[in-house]
Design an enzyme around this catalytic site. Sequence first.
Site, PDB file in Angstrom:
ATOM      1  N   SER A  50      -9.770   3.072  14.258  1.00  0.00           N
ATOM      2  CA  SER A  50     -10.623   2.962  15.550  1.00  0.00           C
ATOM      3  C   SER A  50     -11.914   2.729  15.447  1.00  0.00           C
ATOM      4  O   SER A  50     -12.729   2.334  16.377  1.00  0.00           O
ATOM      5  CB  SER A  50     -10.373   4.538  15.957  1.00  0.00           C
ATOM      6  OG  SER A  50     -10.736   5.267  15.011  1.00  0.00           O
ATOM      7  N   CYS A  51     -12.345   2.536  14.101  1.00  0.00           N
ATOM      8  CA  CYS A  51     -13.793   2.337  13.883  1.00  0.00           C
ATOM      9  C   CYS A  51     -14.000   0.760  14.345  1.00  0.00           C
ATOM     10  O   CYS A  51     -15.276   0.170  14.271  1.00  0.00           O
ATOM     11  CB  CYS A  51     -14.383   2.460  12.444  1.00  0.00           C
ATOM     12  SG  CYS A  51     -13.780   1.499  11.379  1.00  0.00           S
ATOM     13  N   GLY A  83       0.958  -1.152  -0.020  1.00  0.00           N
ATOM     14  CA  GLY A  83      -0.168   0.008   0.028  1.00  0.00           C
ATOM     15  C   GLY A  83       0.722   1.289  -0.131  1.00  0.00           C
ATOM     16  O   GLY A  83       0.426   2.280   0.587  1.00  0.00           O
ATOM     17  N   HIS A  84       2.075   1.031  -0.695  1.00  0.00           N
ATOM     18  CA  HIS A  84       2.928   2.450  -0.503  1.00  0.00           C
ATOM     19  C   HIS A  84       2.573   3.732  -1.299  1.00  0.00           C
ATOM     20  O   HIS A  84       2.879   4.660  -1.151  1.00  0.00           O
ATOM     21  CB  HIS A  84       4.249   1.851  -0.848  1.00  0.00           C
ATOM     22  CG  HIS A  84       4.353   1.740  -2.525  1.00  0.00           C
ATOM     23  ND1 HIS A  84       3.658   0.579  -2.978  1.00  0.00           N
ATOM     24  CD2 HIS A  84       5.030   2.570  -3.652  1.00  0.00           C
ATOM     25  CE1 HIS A  84       4.013   0.622  -4.516  1.00  0.00           C
ATOM     26  NE2 HIS A  84       4.528   1.744  -4.695  1.00  0.00           N
ATOM     27  N   LEU A 143      -6.645   9.482  10.642  1.00  0.00           N
ATOM     28  CA  LEU A 143      -5.214  10.067  10.106  1.00  0.00           C
ATOM     29  C   LEU A 143      -5.367  11.024   9.102  1.00  0.00           C
ATOM     30  O   LEU A 143      -6.419  11.298   8.376  1.00  0.00           O
ATOM     31  CB  LEU A 143      -4.817   8.873   9.507  1.00  0.00           C
ATOM     32  CG  LEU A 143      -4.577   7.762  10.463  1.00  0.00           C
ATOM     33  CD1 LEU A 143      -3.973   6.403   9.303  1.00  0.00           C
ATOM     34  CD2 LEU A 143      -3.374   8.134  11.460  1.00  0.00           C
ATOM     35  N   ARG A 183     -12.801  21.679   0.058  1.00  0.00           N
ATOM     36  CA  ARG A 183     -13.927  22.572  -0.140  1.00  0.00           C
ATOM     37  C   ARG A 183     -13.954  24.033   0.298  1.00  0.00           C
ATOM     38  O   ARG A 183     -14.073  25.097  -0.390  1.00  0.00           O
ATOM     39  CB  ARG A 183     -15.048  21.993   0.387  1.00  0.00           C
ATOM     40  CG  ARG A 183     -16.413  22.094  -0.486  1.00  0.00           C
ATOM     41  CD  ARG A 183     -17.612  21.073  -0.358  1.00  0.00           C
ATOM     42  NE  ARG A 183     -18.037  21.014   0.983  1.00  0.00           N
ATOM     43  CZ  ARG A 183     -17.643  19.700   1.750  1.00  0.00           C
ATOM     44  NH1 ARG A 183     -17.037  18.896   1.304  1.00  0.00           N
ATOM     45  NH2 ARG A 183     -18.023  19.982   3.279  1.00  0.00           N
TER      46      ARG A 183
HETATM   47  P1  GDP Z   1     -15.919   8.896  10.232  1.00  0.00           P
HETATM   48  O1  GDP Z   1     -14.959   9.301  11.257  1.00  0.00           O
HETATM   49  O2  GDP Z   1     -15.811   7.452   9.992  1.00  0.00           O
HETATM   50  O3  GDP Z   1     -17.228   9.403  10.630  1.00  0.00           O
HETATM   51  O4  GDP Z   1     -15.643   9.685   8.686  1.00  0.00           O
HETATM   52  P2  GDP Z   1     -15.387  11.086   8.096  1.00  0.00           P
HETATM   53  O5  GDP Z   1     -13.949  11.467   8.339  1.00  0.00           O
HETATM   54  O6  GDP Z   1     -15.877  10.897   6.791  1.00  0.00           O
HETATM   55  O7  GDP Z   1     -16.596  11.960   8.971  1.00  0.00           O
HETATM   56  C1  GDP Z   1     -16.248  12.269  10.181  1.00  0.00           C
HETATM   57  C2  GDP Z   1     -17.314  13.540  10.629  1.00  0.00           C
HETATM   58  O8  GDP Z   1     -17.386  14.639   9.666  1.00  0.00           O
HETATM   59  C3  GDP Z   1     -18.956  13.059  10.285  1.00  0.00           C
HETATM   60  O9  GDP Z   1     -19.611  13.564  11.417  1.00  0.00           O
HETATM   61  C4  GDP Z   1     -19.102  13.865   9.022  1.00  0.00           C
HETATM   62  O10 GDP Z   1     -20.527  14.077   8.996  1.00  0.00           O
HETATM   63  C5  GDP Z   1     -18.411  15.011   9.245  1.00  0.00           C
HETATM   64  N1  GDP Z   1     -17.935  15.810   8.047  1.00  0.00           N
HETATM   65  C6  GDP Z   1     -18.467  17.459   7.864  1.00  0.00           C
HETATM   66  N2  GDP Z   1     -17.725  17.669   6.659  1.00  0.00           N
HETATM   67  C7  GDP Z   1     -17.418  16.483   5.985  1.00  0.00           C
HETATM   68  C8  GDP Z   1     -16.899  16.557   4.682  1.00  0.00           C
HETATM   69  O11 GDP Z   1     -16.963  17.363   3.945  1.00  0.00           O
HETATM   70  N3  GDP Z   1     -16.363  15.200   4.348  1.00  0.00           N
HETATM   71  C9  GDP Z   1     -16.566  14.369   5.064  1.00  0.00           C
HETATM   72  N4  GDP Z   1     -16.136  12.937   4.866  1.00  0.00           N
HETATM   73  N5  GDP Z   1     -17.167  14.574   6.385  1.00  0.00           N
HETATM   74  C10 GDP Z   1     -17.612  15.477   6.938  1.00  0.00           C
END
Ligand code: GDP
Length: 329
Positions: free
Chosen positions: A123-124, A24-25, A181, A202
Amino acid sequence: MAAPGHLPTSERSDTPLGRVFVAGHTGMVGAAFVRRLEREPDADVVVRSRREGLDLTDRVAVDRFLSDVRPRTVIVAAARVGGIHANATRPEEFLRENLAIALNLIDGARRAGVPRLLFLGSSCIYPRLAPQPMAEEALLTGPLEPTNEAYAIAKIAGLKLAQACRRQHGLAYHSVMPTNLYGPGDNYHAEDSHVLPGLIRRFDEAARAGAAEVSAWGTGAPRREFLHVDDLADAGVFLLRRADPPDWVNVGSGVDLTIRELTERVAAAVGYRGRIVWDTARPDGAPRKLLDVSLLTRLGWRARIPLEQGLPETVVAYRRERAAGTWRH
Ligand code: GDP
């Protein structure tokens, strides 16, 4: 608390790394391990991409590669990864590919006689409502967060397979469970990325466009912990040097913040000054994910890169990667 690398001599163990295959490098985590291993004189790093003929979901190809290369150490940093949207909408892909990668590499390493293997989890793997901070013992004590259950089940299977190899065959196969991470080489896909790279992209685009408002997903109330990927690679090498590491160890920074606080920090880091609107049609996911890092702290390691430093550095890396056209998106 002992600083990294400053353990009493009696607790130190310098297990040789030898030829190290980093699976996975091309990903953020694997690339961080390759960078970190450059500082280890006894590590001879071997990598092989899909384009060069190694598809890690193909058992025959993995077997052939391992018997040709004969690594002493395998680091399983390969995975199908993604943020909350990708995980929730493509569970079959996340379960199948991650199961295949874990099985092919762990079982393949065992059959090829590889003595040492480090498996990367997440951690999930811990229950959605595990007591916070989440200790290693929380594993399999309750239902998982549904938005990333498929990924978590594949990672739990990999962790358990590594543990079983150790128990049944005496092989030093073990795992690390990192928190969320971030760092150079992250994936900036508009929909499929994790929260930190998703927001960087964004908010940076909104800042450049002079937009009056930008959206963030969910309510902003969930709490998340973030770890710089270079810290993870450092912890991984630290554990690989030990003769008798725990079967699995949490790796985190030990601090969390709300997604709302994170958006404010990202906005400041990219120079966005408009409004932030919350798109509550998007899921929140787990209410909180903070790892208990006391086991790793007791072993003598702790994270060194705080978000205050890592986030602005990652914004610089993101801009550089994007300008060079090398960004993953
Ligand atoms: P998680 O840690 O497994 O839940 O995965 P994510 O890193 O995708 O999301 C973490 C949290 O950030 C969740 O509560 C999302 O709803 C929130 N979040 C807010 N804005 C964003 C975005 O633009 N992208 C993602 N992926 N999550 C977002």
